[in-house]
Design a protein around this motif. Structure first.
Motif, PDB file in Angstrom:
ATOM      1  N   LYS A  12       0.818  -1.219   0.000  1.00  0.00           N
ATOM      2  CA  LYS A  12       0.000   0.000   0.000  1.00  0.00           C
ATOM      3  C   LYS A  12       0.854   1.272   0.000  1.00  0.00           C
ATOM      4  O   LYS A  12       0.363   2.353  -0.313  1.00  0.00           O
ATOM      5  CB  LYS A  12      -0.945   0.003   1.193  1.00  0.00           C
ATOM      6  N   LEU A  13       2.137   1.137   0.335  1.00  0.00           N
ATOM      7  CA  LEU A  13       3.033   2.299   0.323  1.00  0.00           C
ATOM      8  C   LEU A  13       3.216   2.854  -1.090  1.00  0.00           C
ATOM      9  O   LEU A  13       3.449   4.053  -1.257  1.00  0.00           O
ATOM     10  CB  LEU A  13       4.394   1.930   0.927  1.00  0.00           C
ATOM     11  N   ILE A  14       3.082   1.994  -2.091  1.00  0.00           N
ATOM     12  CA  ILE A  14       3.266   2.436  -3.481  1.00  0.00           C
ATOM     13  C   ILE A  14       2.278   3.552  -3.818  1.00  0.00           C
ATOM     14  O   ILE A  14       2.664   4.619  -4.294  1.00  0.00           O
ATOM     15  CB  ILE A  14       3.076   1.251  -4.461  1.00  0.00           C
ATOM     16  N   LEU A  15       1.011   3.300  -3.579  1.00  0.00           N
ATOM     17  CA  LEU A  15      -0.025   4.285  -3.889  1.00  0.00           C
ATOM     18  C   LEU A  15       0.081   5.505  -2.963  1.00  0.00           C
ATOM     19  O   LEU A  15      -0.075   6.644  -3.402  1.00  0.00           O
ATOM     20  CB  LEU A  15      -1.412   3.652  -3.784  1.00  0.00           C
ATOM     21  N   ALA A  16       0.381   5.265  -1.690  1.00  0.00           N
ATOM     22  CA  ALA A  16       0.462   6.362  -0.723  1.00  0.00           C
ATOM     23  C   ALA A  16       1.596   7.337  -1.049  1.00  0.00           C
ATOM     24  O   ALA A  16       1.506   8.526  -0.762  1.00  0.00           O
ATOM     25  CB  ALA A  16       0.640   5.806   0.683  1.00  0.00           C
ATOM     26  N   LEU A  17       2.670   6.842  -1.665  1.00  0.00           N
ATOM     27  CA  LEU A  17       3.849   7.670  -1.917  1.00  0.00           C
ATOM     28  C   LEU A  17       4.114   7.900  -3.405  1.00  0.00           C
ATOM     29  O   LEU A  17       5.227   8.237  -3.798  1.00  0.00           O
ATOM     30  CB  LEU A  17       5.074   7.017  -1.261  1.00  0.00           C
ATOM     31  N   VAL A  18       3.079   7.724  -4.232  1.00  0.00           N
ATOM     32  CA  VAL A  18       3.254   7.831  -5.681  1.00  0.00           C
ATOM     33  C   VAL A  18       3.764   9.205  -6.118  1.00  0.00           C
ATOM     34  O   VAL A  18       4.547   9.311  -7.058  1.00  0.00           O
ATOM     35  CB  VAL A  18       1.955   7.445  -6.436  1.00  0.00           C
ATOM     36  N   ASN A  19       3.377  10.261  -5.443  1.00  0.00           N
ATOM     37  CA  ASN A  19       3.838  11.606  -5.812  1.00  0.00           C
ATOM     38  C   ASN A  19       5.294  11.844  -5.417  1.00  0.00           C
ATOM     39  O   ASN A  19       6.028  12.524  -6.130  1.00  0.00           O
ATOM     40  CB  ASN A  19       2.952  12.678  -5.178  1.00  0.00           C
ATOM     41  N   GLU A  20       5.707  11.294  -4.294  1.00  0.00           N
ATOM     42  CA  GLU A  20       7.075  11.488  -3.820  1.00  0.00           C
ATOM     43  C   GLU A  20       8.060  10.577  -4.540  1.00  0.00           C
ATOM     44  O   GLU A  20       9.183  10.969  -4.831  1.00  0.00           O
ATOM     45  CB  GLU A  20       7.164  11.236  -2.305  1.00  0.00           C
ATOM     46  N   PHE A  21       7.640   9.330  -4.796  1.00  0.00           N
ATOM     47  CA  PHE A  21       8.540   8.336  -5.377  1.00  0.00           C
ATOM     48  C   PHE A  21       7.878   7.644  -6.570  1.00  0.00           C
ATOM     49  O   PHE A  21       7.560   6.456  -6.524  1.00  0.00           O
ATOM     50  CB  PHE A  21       8.953   7.314  -4.315  1.00  0.00           C
ATOM     51  N   PRO A  22       7.664   8.383  -7.667  1.00  0.00           N
ATOM     52  CA  PRO A  22       7.001   7.784  -8.836  1.00  0.00           C
ATOM     53  C   PRO A  22       7.840   6.640  -9.409  1.00  0.00           C
ATOM     54  O   PRO A  22       9.069   6.690  -9.386  1.00  0.00           O
ATOM     55  CB  PRO A  22       6.892   8.944  -9.824  1.00  0.00           C
ATOM     56  N   GLY A  23       7.140   5.626  -9.911  1.00  0.00           N
ATOM     57  CA  GLY A  23       7.821   4.476 -10.503  1.00  0.00           C
ATOM     58  C   GLY A  23       8.223   3.415  -9.506  1.00  0.00           C
ATOM     59  O   GLY A  23       8.821   2.407  -9.865  1.00  0.00           O
ATOM     60  N   ARG A  75      14.871   0.997  10.560  1.00  0.00           N
ATOM     61  CA  ARG A  75      15.126   0.219  11.779  1.00  0.00           C
ATOM     62  C   ARG A  75      14.027   0.464  12.815  1.00  0.00           C
ATOM     63  O   ARG A  75      14.263   1.080  13.833  1.00  0.00           O
ATOM     64  CB  ARG A  75      16.482   0.586  12.357  1.00  0.00           C
ATOM     65  N   LEU A  76      12.855  -0.034  12.523  1.00  0.00           N
ATOM     66  CA  LEU A  76      11.734   0.092  13.447  1.00  0.00           C
ATOM     67  C   LEU A  76      11.128  -1.280  13.657  1.00  0.00           C
ATOM     68  O   LEU A  76      11.060  -2.082  12.724  1.00  0.00           O
ATOM     69  CB  LEU A  76      10.661   1.031  12.887  1.00  0.00           C
ATOM     70  N   GLY A  77      10.660  -1.528  14.851  1.00  0.00           N
ATOM     71  CA  GLY A  77       9.971  -2.781  15.131  1.00  0.00           C
ATOM     72  C   GLY A  77       8.571  -2.745  14.551  1.00  0.00           C
ATOM     73  O   GLY A  77       8.334  -2.170  13.492  1.00  0.00           O
ATOM     74  N   ASN A  78       7.655  -3.347  15.251  1.00  0.00           N
ATOM     75  CA  ASN A  78       6.266  -3.347  14.794  1.00  0.00           C
ATOM     76  C   ASN A  78       5.767  -1.918  14.671  1.00  0.00           C
ATOM     77  O   ASN A  78       5.854  -1.138  15.614  1.00  0.00           O
ATOM     78  CB  ASN A  78       5.374  -4.092  15.797  1.00  0.00           C
ATOM     79  N   CYS A  79       5.273  -1.598  13.509  1.00  0.00           N
ATOM     80  CA  CYS A  79       4.695  -0.281  13.291  1.00  0.00           C
ATOM     81  C   CYS A  79       3.732  -0.372  12.120  1.00  0.00           C
ATOM     82  O   CYS A  79       3.767  -1.318  11.345  1.00  0.00           O
ATOM     83  CB  CYS A  79       5.772   0.775  13.058  1.00  0.00           C
ATOM     84  N   SER A  80       2.901   0.613  11.998  1.00  0.00           N
ATOM     85  CA  SER A  80       1.873   0.593  10.964  1.00  0.00           C
ATOM     86  C   SER A  80       2.424   1.096   9.632  1.00  0.00           C
ATOM     87  O   SER A  80       3.454   1.772   9.573  1.00  0.00           O
ATOM     88  CB  SER A  80       0.694   1.473  11.381  1.00  0.00           C
ATOM     89  N   THR A  81       1.699   0.785   8.585  1.00  0.00           N
ATOM     90  CA  THR A  81       2.032   1.292   7.262  1.00  0.00           C
ATOM     91  C   THR A  81       1.984   2.812   7.265  1.00  0.00           C
ATOM     92  O   THR A  81       2.815   3.478   6.646  1.00  0.00           O
ATOM     93  CB  THR A  81       1.069   0.707   6.215  1.00  0.00           C
TER      94      THR A  81
END
Length: 181
Positions: A12-23, A75-81
């Motif tokens: 889901k990070l792909i869609l969430a960050l499409v403007n910052e990191f296209p492709g 370097r993070l343990g359990n965390c949310s998207t």
């Protein structure tokens, strides 16, 4: 900069960050969901991706082989998207700078550096005999000691245009440290 998100991070990070990191893509989107680290490494190298992972495996490969590909180690343990998304947004300019730095192969993001992110670099000192680097931050006055730092590394830190970016990409991931104050 195009990112290749490892299996331990959400697609889901792909869609969430499409403007910052296209492709950018997720390993599952390119048939690498069950692939070993070597296959992911080769894919990222071949198609000019920077690997983003929470695993130590890619950071170790980066130390052993260098770039390409470049590696961002969260370097993070359990965390949310949502938390990962927020961190990548907060570090956007540093990540872009890392991508442009031809000498850097590895960028670490961790809770310690997150707490230092908004601090200003106050001063640094270095003892060549003990190879201890001390860095002080303002306005808090916090001091961190990094151990077994070669003198030429300290000189590169002193001449770096962004001291915090240099600490994040070169000092912190490479040297044992302790917070003093």
């Amino acid at each position: 900069m195009k990112l290749l998100f490892d299996q331990n991070l959400s697609y889901k990070l792909i869609l969430a960050l499409v403007n910052e990191f296209p492709g950018s893509v997720h390993v599952r989107d390119v048939g690498l969901a069950a692939a070993d680290d070597g296959a992911v490494w080769d894919y990222a190298s071949r198609f000019d991706f920077t690997i983003v992972s929470k695993d130590t495996d890619f950071s170790q490969r980066s130390f052993a082989f260098g770039a390409p590909p470049k590696v961002i180690w969260i370097r993070l343990g359990n965390c949310s998207t949502k938390q990962i998304e927020g961190i990548l947004r907060r570090y956007f300019s540093e990540i872009q700078q890392f991508g442009l730095d031809k000498n850097s192969s590895f960028f670490v993001i961790d809770p310690l550096l997150e707490s230092l992110k908004d601090k200003e670099f106050a001063s640094s000192s270095y003892d060549p005999q003990s190879q201890v680097l001390q860095i002080e931050f303002k306005p808090s006055g916090e001091v961190y000691c990094y151990f077994s730092v070669p003198e030429d590394e300290y000189e590169r830190l002193r001449s770096a245009p962004s001291k915090m970016a240099y600490v994040n990409t070169h000092i912190h991931p490479s040297y044992r440290f302790q917070k003093l104050l």
